[in-house]
Structures are given as structure tokens and as C-alpha cells.
Scaffold this active site. Sequence first.
Site, PDB file in Angstrom:
ATOM      1  N   ARG A  83      10.935  16.888  17.089  1.00 14.75           N
ATOM      2  CA  ARG A  83      11.312  15.917  16.050  1.00 14.75           C
ATOM      3  C   ARG A  83      10.286  15.930  14.906  1.00 14.75           C
ATOM      4  NH1 ARG A  83      13.694  11.245  18.969  1.00 14.75           N
ATOM      5  NH2 ARG A  83      15.174  12.224  20.379  1.00 14.75           N
ATOM      6  N   GLU A 102      20.310   6.819  35.345  1.00 13.55           N
ATOM      7  CA  GLU A 102      20.942   7.520  34.218  1.00 13.55           C
ATOM      8  C   GLU A 102      21.483   8.886  34.655  1.00 13.55           C
ATOM      9  OE1 GLU A 102      18.373   8.121  30.838  1.00 13.55           O
ATOM     10  OE2 GLU A 102      19.883   9.243  29.745  1.00 13.55           O
ATOM     11  N   LYS A 157      22.751   3.445  33.064  1.00 10.88           N
ATOM     12  CA  LYS A 157      22.687   4.050  31.718  1.00 10.88           C
ATOM     13  C   LYS A 157      23.559   5.302  31.712  1.00 10.88           C
ATOM     14  CE  LYS A 157      19.429   5.960  28.390  1.00 10.88           C
ATOM     15  NZ  LYS A 157      18.185   5.682  27.680  1.00 10.88           N
ATOM     16  N   SER A 207      21.095   1.765  25.164  1.00 11.70           N
ATOM     17  CA  SER A 207      19.729   2.218  25.401  1.00 11.70           C
ATOM     18  C   SER A 207      19.595   3.513  24.625  1.00 11.70           C
ATOM     19  CB  SER A 207      19.490   2.446  26.902  1.00 11.70           C
ATOM     20  OG  SER A 207      18.198   2.971  27.111  1.00 11.70           O
ATOM     21  N   ARG A 244      17.976   8.679  20.106  1.00 15.87           N
ATOM     22  CA  ARG A 244      18.263   9.292  18.809  1.00 15.87           C
ATOM     23  C   ARG A 244      19.052   8.379  17.885  1.00 15.87           C
ATOM     24  NH1 ARG A 244      20.247  14.631  21.722  1.00 15.87           N
ATOM     25  NH2 ARG A 244      20.346  13.109  23.405  1.00 15.87           N
TER      26      ARG A 244
HETATM   27  P1  13P Z   1      19.623   9.296  23.444  1.00 12.97           P
HETATM   28  O1  13P Z   1      20.181   7.967  23.040  1.00 12.97           O
HETATM   29  O2  13P Z   1      18.995  10.060  22.311  1.00 12.97           O
HETATM   30  O3  13P Z   1      20.588  10.096  24.250  1.00 12.97           O
HETATM   31  O4  13P Z   1      18.374   9.012  24.374  1.00 12.97           O
HETATM   32  C1  13P Z   1      18.477   8.048  25.323  1.00 12.97           C
HETATM   33  C2  13P Z   1      17.680   8.447  26.479  1.00 12.97           C
HETATM   34  O5  13P Z   1      16.777   7.746  26.864  1.00 12.97           O
HETATM   35  C3  13P Z   1      18.035   9.693  27.179  1.00 12.97           C
HETATM   36  O6  13P Z   1      17.428   9.700  28.414  1.00 12.97           O
END
Ligand code: 13P
Length: 351
Positions: free
Chosen positions: A32, A177, A219, A289, A292
Site C-alpha cells: 500500500r 473469518e 466476519k 469490519s 480496504r
Molecule cells: P478488507 O475489508 O480489505 O477485506 O479487510 C478486512 C480484513 O480484515 C481481512 O481480513
Amino acid sequence: MTAQLEATALAIVAGGKGILAADESSGTIKKRFDTIGAESTEDNRRDYREMLFRASDAMSKYISGVILFDETLRQKAKDGTPLAKVIADTGAIPGIKVDTGAKELAGCAGEKITEGLDGLRERFAEYYELGARFAKWRAVITIGDHIPSRTCIAANAHALARYAALAQEANIVPIVEPEVLMDGPHDIARCFEVTQAALDALYGELTTQRVHLEGTILKPNMVLSGTACAAQASVDEVAEQSVKCLKRVVPEAVPGICFLSGGQSDEAATAHLSAMNAMFNTPWRLSFSYGRALQARNEDMGWAGKPSECRSSILRKRYRFGPISFYGIFGRRLSFRSHQESQADPHRSDI
Ligand code: 13P
């Protein structure tokens, strides 16, 4: 102990607020920074993240928790205040990413397994001391020809559940997640099928590992058309398919679902979540959550040499996407939850 876990999980999804994911690994944050010509030094990473957390008016209105990378949880702001305290002073809860990344899964070409279980009990004890009250573990599931395999889905669900049990033992809320990646030419129906399979396996394993679901947060990815699919689903279709998929497999005991953005633009991620909240009443709170989707433009618009007031106003605008999507009022859409209802919501934050 379960009472503290439940209270933390509920605070994470308090009305209109969501999570700022600022836990990019050193490799990801370097990529980034490369795009704006900034060097990825420890001080620059600290300064960039301190800027995100110092937007304190917006943080306190819109952000319930911040996921940190190990380095950041140990860092101090320029004035010597630990960054975890800078976050806590805004009312947000500090969290920590504890997995050590997704590696090639043996025997399964093109698939990944997330690592980081070894020594995790001891790391959790230290993270609690450093102020973390929730954690994140990300599994990566790729859609392609003949994948994902059952092996990949089962191995990742097992690791997620073992992580979640260890987190709760340390009084830390686990965010689980299982990310189904949006890359590829697959259509939304295929994303639905894979997401359902991944979540189904996950909730089976969480139960097997005796995880207290009321003290967890999910998530997930949204159910989307693959990025290279010729037929892109509409906003309403994404909202319908995402909620339909979640309703099939996520128990009502789960207090909240905070979507990842997964590479969607800030506006697309907000529109999709807003539509879900406008169109459906769900047993779980639906929030975000985002990594980006909250930061993508901050790096070029907000950080590289702009005055602090400007940075603060950019961040306020971006963080405000949370309540906009929670109350289903993005763009043309009027809320299904009426304005009066949202005013009466005891969890409502000041939009
Ligand atoms: P993004 O919203 O960029 O996908 O990132 C969230 C995140 O914590 C991915 O593990």
C-alpha cells in the site's frame, strides 16, 4: 467469563458502529505504501495508523473496535501514549490479528490453510495484558476449477474453531473469518454454494470445540459475483443472496456479523450492507469490519502531506459509512427500518 465475552461481542456491533481493520501484515502495508511512494518503516507505519486512530470524533461516533497487527499493539504514539490506549480513549475496543498467515495446503494444489495455533495460548495471555479484548483469524478459500476441496474447507474450519476456543479461554472474543475470495469468473450462485459450505463446516466445528457462540462475531464475505464474471449481480441481489445464505447456516445465538470488504470499493461495500439492513430483519446485527473499504483512499488522499484537519474530515466521511449502511440509508434507498425506529434504537449512535 462468558458474561464479559458476550458484553464485548455486543459492544462490537452496537448500532451503527463497526470495526476498522488496520491489521495489515508488514508485507501488505508495504504494498500500500509503495503506491503512494512512502517507505514502509516502523515509524511510518506507526504515524499512518496513529493518524487513523486520532480522528477521535469520528472514531467515537462510528468505530466500535480496531483490529491491530502485533507490531501496532506494542507501539506508542508520538507523545508516548500506547496506541491501544489512543484507541480505547475514543471508546473503541482494541483487537489483535493472531493468525500467522495462509500457507499452501499440502496435497491440495492452489488452496491454503491458515497457520498460527502453536503457542497461541501464551500469545493470548500477553495480548490480553496489552489491552486486546477481541481477536481475528482469517481463513482463505479460493473458488476455481474443482476447488475448494472438502479438505480445505474442513481443515480451515477446524483451525478457526481451535483458535476461537483458545481466545475465549483468555477472555478474548474471537472473530471468525472464513473468507471466500471474490477473484475469478464464477457467478453469484457458485459463491453462494461455497460460502454456505464454508459456514456450515465452521459452525459444526465451533460446536465440536465447545465455543460459546454468544461470545463470538462472524466476519464473512458477502455473496457476490466473481470479479471476472460477465454477469455482475445487482446490489439488491447481493443483499438477498448474502442474507439468504447466512440465514441457512448461522445460528441465532451469534450476536453479530461484521462483513469484510474483500476488495470491493468503499461505495459498493457500503451499498451492499445498506441494502441488507434496509431489506431484511435479521436475528444478528449486520455491520462491517472493513480494511480496504475504509482506508483505500485515505492512503492517497489523507496521508501524504495533507493538513491534519483535511485528514480528519476525510476519515470522518469514510468512517460515517458505518451508520449509513446500518440504518439502510445509502444512496437512493430509504430505510426499511423507519427513521423513527432508528431514533428509538437504544444502540443507535449519532449519525
Ligand atoms: P478488507 O475489508 O480489505 O477485506 O479487510 C478486512 C480484513 O480484515 C481481512 O481480513
